[in-house]
Design an enzyme around this catalytic site. Sequence first.
Site, short mmCIF file in Angstrom:
data_model
loop_
_atom_site.label_atom_id
_atom_site.label_comp_id
_atom_site.label_asym_id
_atom_site.label_seq_id
_atom_site.Cartn_x
_atom_site.Cartn_y
_atom_site.Cartn_z
N ASN A 119 0.81 -1.22 0.00
CA ASN A 119 0.00 0.00 0.00
C ASN A 119 0.85 1.27 0.00
OD1 ASN A 119 -2.03 -1.81 0.08
ND2 ASN A 119 -2.71 -1.38 2.16
N SER A 286 -9.92 12.36 -47.77
CA SER A 286 -11.08 11.48 -47.70
C SER A 286 -10.86 10.29 -48.62
CB SER A 286 -12.32 12.26 -48.13
OG SER A 286 -13.31 11.39 -48.61
N LYS A 292 -10.71 16.75 -50.46
CA LYS A 292 -10.78 17.04 -49.02
C LYS A 292 -9.43 17.25 -48.36
CE LYS A 292 -14.22 16.39 -46.56
NZ LYS A 292 -14.90 17.43 -45.82
N ASN A 294 -8.91 17.61 -44.44
CA ASN A 294 -9.61 17.66 -43.16
C ASN A 294 -8.65 17.90 -42.00
OD1 ASN A 294 -12.08 17.02 -44.39
ND2 ASN A 294 -11.64 14.82 -44.26
N GLU A 299 -9.34 17.87 -34.68
CA GLU A 299 -10.54 17.19 -34.19
C GLU A 299 -10.18 16.16 -33.11
OE1 GLU A 299 -12.47 15.66 -37.69
OE2 GLU A 299 -12.63 17.66 -38.56
N LYS A 334 -4.81 3.89 -11.55
CA LYS A 334 -3.77 4.04 -12.59
C LYS A 334 -4.38 4.06 -13.99
CE LYS A 334 -1.37 1.37 -9.40
NZ LYS A 334 -2.70 1.22 -8.75
N1 ARG Z 1 -1.79 -3.57 -7.43
C1 ARG Z 1 -2.31 -3.05 -6.19
C2 ARG Z 1 -2.61 -1.55 -6.38
O1 ARG Z 1 -2.11 -0.98 -7.28
C3 ARG Z 1 -1.39 -3.29 -5.13
C4 ARG Z 1 -1.90 -3.08 -3.73
C5 ARG Z 1 -2.44 -4.29 -3.17
N2 ARG Z 1 -2.63 -4.11 -1.79
C6 ARG Z 1 -3.38 -4.88 -1.09
N3 ARG Z 1 -3.53 -4.59 0.17
N4 ARG Z 1 -4.02 -5.91 -1.60
O2 ARG Z 1 -3.37 -0.93 -5.66
#
Ligand code: ARG
Length: 466
Positions: A119, A286, A292, A294, A299, A334
């Site tokens: 974590n 096109s 064309k 474009n 865009e 992520k």
């Molecule tokens: N791949 C997980 C993430 O990006 C890793 C963390 C996992 N932690 C856990 N307590 N299961 O969050």
Amino acid sequence: MAGKKTKKQSNKSWQGRLTADADAQTAEMLASLDVDFALWRYDIVGSIAHAEMLQQCKLITKTELAKIKSGLKSVAADLQAGKLKLRIELEDIHMVIEKALIDRIGDVGGKLHTGRSRNDQVATDLRLWARDAADNLSDSITALQTALVAKADQYSHVVMPAYTHLQRAQPILAGHAVLAYAEMLQRDAERLADARKRIDICPLGSGAVAGTSLPIDRLATAKTLGFAGITRNSIDATADRDFLAELCFACAMIGVHLSRWAEDWIIYSSVEFGMIELNDAYCTSSSMMPQKKNADTLELIRGKSATAIAQLTGMLTLIKGLPLAYNRDLQDDKRFAFTTVAAISQALSVAAGIVATSEFKESNIADGLDAGFLDATALAEYVTAKGVPFRTAHQIVGKLVAQAELQGKTLAEMPLADLQAACDKITPDVKKHLGAANVVKRYSPEGSAGAKQLRKQLAFWKKKLG
Ligand code: ARG
């Protein structure tokens, strides 16, 4: 870990507790390797800093540190060369690296995770990534601003219409219009710099949620990793993702600004407006219509803002309602953040190329300047300067415009007698106040669309951007 190695333990170093393996689909859900692979460099750097600190705190020996460091470096070399097998049952890049380390240097590799949880490890890697992302985005903004300033300088003499409600409003210098985008981007850069302050704080040492009973030195790892400080609260440190949401917001705002610019230039490059010529390198044609040209890149840039806004919304929705502290939902942060930053980085880079290579169509713009009564406000101001209340002046000129439209004339082409019939304050010098070019010459206060204000702005930007 002592005892007989089961097959499962050899796969997942943290699975002493569990007795069943995930089926293939579940393993796929648990895995984030496809996205967090992008964090591998940060993970290696973070782990080396952590290991060095463990040695300084006498939690591992110098020999163990040396083994861990050389092991991590060989894992990094294999990752770089694309030689490391990425097994999704290991879930994420952090476990892939740790497993590879243990495979190479044996049990001592298991000491790396001392006083650390995935974590705080993930939070640290993400902050390192986000810090680089903010810096790279801000460099890309500078590059785009530099292109805008050069273009504004090149067309500083060109008088063009400004629009409100997409209707012709007042005459301006083209450079002034171009520099409006440099201003927006400057606020975006400042937003990134501000977000960076909160990104640049080290959560490492916060453990899973409560920190650790082991005597680690958080300031040491923070210093090695170049963080400006350490987080104060382990619960917050492992659960917080505002720093990522802020980065996503900064990107969404850039996306919205780029989208407005793209929309302007798409319109200006149309045959109807005919004010800008885009370089062929940024256009497509096109498959059916041979004529064309474009503005697809513009865009797509406009479209990228949708990605950024959607990912920001996703990020906020992901965080909302999560109980403290870490929850696995956060693994998907992520996907939002990486997608947003990639989209906006690309948009900024391509935008710089478009700006640098596009040209204003000076004669087209000049030919069209008489349409749309761009000098009407200036005429009202001329009458106002002679002592007529502005509201009355506005009415007088409104009627004159209606009359001119019927005669098929511009205000400058109207007979002086007609102008004077509408307002006896009007004298022959009025002609010097009419016509777009004359109007632009008279803009007075700072920030207006005239030449002296544009010179000032250009000087400001050139100094700022170096
Ligand atoms: N791949 C997980 C993430 O990006 C890793 C963390 C996992 N932690 C856990 N307590 N299961 O969050």
